[in-house]
Design an enzyme around this catalytic site. Sequence first.
Site, PDB file in Angstrom:
ATOM      1  N   LYS A 167       0.821  -1.209   0.000  1.00  0.00           N
ATOM      2  CA  LYS A 167       0.000   0.000   0.000  1.00  0.00           C
ATOM      3  C   LYS A 167       0.860   1.266   0.000  1.00  0.00           C
ATOM      4  O   LYS A 167       2.027   1.263   0.361  1.00  0.00           O
ATOM      5  CB  LYS A 167      -0.982  -0.029   1.173  1.00  0.00           C
ATOM      6  CG  LYS A 167      -2.054  -1.089   0.941  1.00  0.00           C
ATOM      7  CD  LYS A 167      -3.292  -0.936   1.768  1.00  0.00           C
ATOM      8  CE  LYS A 167      -4.365  -1.928   1.285  1.00  0.00           C
ATOM      9  NZ  LYS A 167      -5.558  -1.896   2.118  1.00  0.00           N
TER      10      LYS A 167
ATOM     11  N   ARG B 237      -3.574 -10.803   4.079  1.00  0.00           N
ATOM     12  CA  ARG B 237      -3.884 -10.735   2.646  1.00  0.00           C
ATOM     13  C   ARG B 237      -2.705 -10.078   1.925  1.00  0.00           C
ATOM     14  O   ARG B 237      -2.459  -8.880   2.098  1.00  0.00           O
ATOM     15  CB  ARG B 237      -5.177  -9.946   2.448  1.00  0.00           C
ATOM     16  CG  ARG B 237      -5.687  -9.898   1.025  1.00  0.00           C
ATOM     17  CD  ARG B 237      -6.975  -9.087   0.957  1.00  0.00           C
ATOM     18  NE  ARG B 237      -7.532  -9.071  -0.395  1.00  0.00           N
ATOM     19  CZ  ARG B 237      -7.201  -8.179  -1.337  1.00  0.00           C
ATOM     20  NH1 ARG B 237      -6.313  -7.245  -1.057  1.00  0.00           N
ATOM     21  NH2 ARG B 237      -7.752  -8.239  -2.529  1.00  0.00           N
TER      22      ARG B 237
END
Length: 335
Positions: A275, A310
């Site tokens: 991210k 994840r």
Amino acid sequence: MRTTPMTDDRAYYRPIPQAEGGRWPLAGGWTSFTLLERLERGKPPQVVAEAPDAVMRALTSPRPAITGLTMDRPRLMGIVNATPDSFSDGGSYDAIAQAQALIRDGADILDIGGESTRPGASEVPVAEESARILPAIAAMAGHVPVSVDTRKAPVARAALQAGAAMVNDVSGFDFDADLPGVVAQSGLPVCLMHAQGLPQDMQDDPRYDDVVLDVYDALQDRIGRAVAAGIRADRIVIDPGIGFGKTQAHNLAILRRISLYHGLGCPILLGVSRKRFIGQIGGADTPRDRVPGTLALTLAAVAQGIQIHRVHDVAEHAQGLRLIAALNENGRTGT
């Protein structure tokens, strides 16, 4: 409706994890705790040695298996983006080939999605989203558990018919009012994520009174709505939604105290892989260069008892988890 009360005179209790020797097991997993932080809005944290009985039951009870996977060790969820526009790897691979590679690398479960939820992403029509994901779900369902990453009831229904074993809704049932009924009818697990706003606008100046506690309350409300819709509590996974309507400061605040969310009584899924804030802090402009930072955050979360991770880069994370497991085992046996 809140089904797992965690407040006592507006107090929240965060277990302070320790690798070994703690007084209580944390969520029936691999770590433990002796002390807790008592958190209240507008007040500094206070370290305490006890909490109400209901809180302790929620914090210590073993979590049920999800899609047949026990929650007594960290699990890796491999990301399969069947999209042309994912922020990290959209359109760069064949979904079935990527899924097969992630299984070889050690994925315990796959998360297959056909609609990007990156900041600024637009909604994808149901037919197009379904067409993107159903072949990969059908191909992989007999090999490992498959989660379908969707906000939409029709897509979820088709995916479950194709063999998906879990629904992962990044809206936490805020997007499609029909999705809770689809999940309830299936009897299968669901992951409810927290997000503030929609992908189109979620990063436009997100604000909270206290992000850690606000997300806790929002997840508790989502759990209550799911149970009211007929979904069993032991079929619910929660996700604090790192990067979904949150600034870098918000993300870091949640990650520092993520063990608080064990008080909701559900397994916790964490999605930080590649991210943007990892690149901003770590100096990695390209998503593929953010693997070391992602692994660092994953291992920090494992130390706080977080069960499902994840990730895009399964092989690197599997290796890191093996090393942590070996260190912990040596610490217990002294060999």
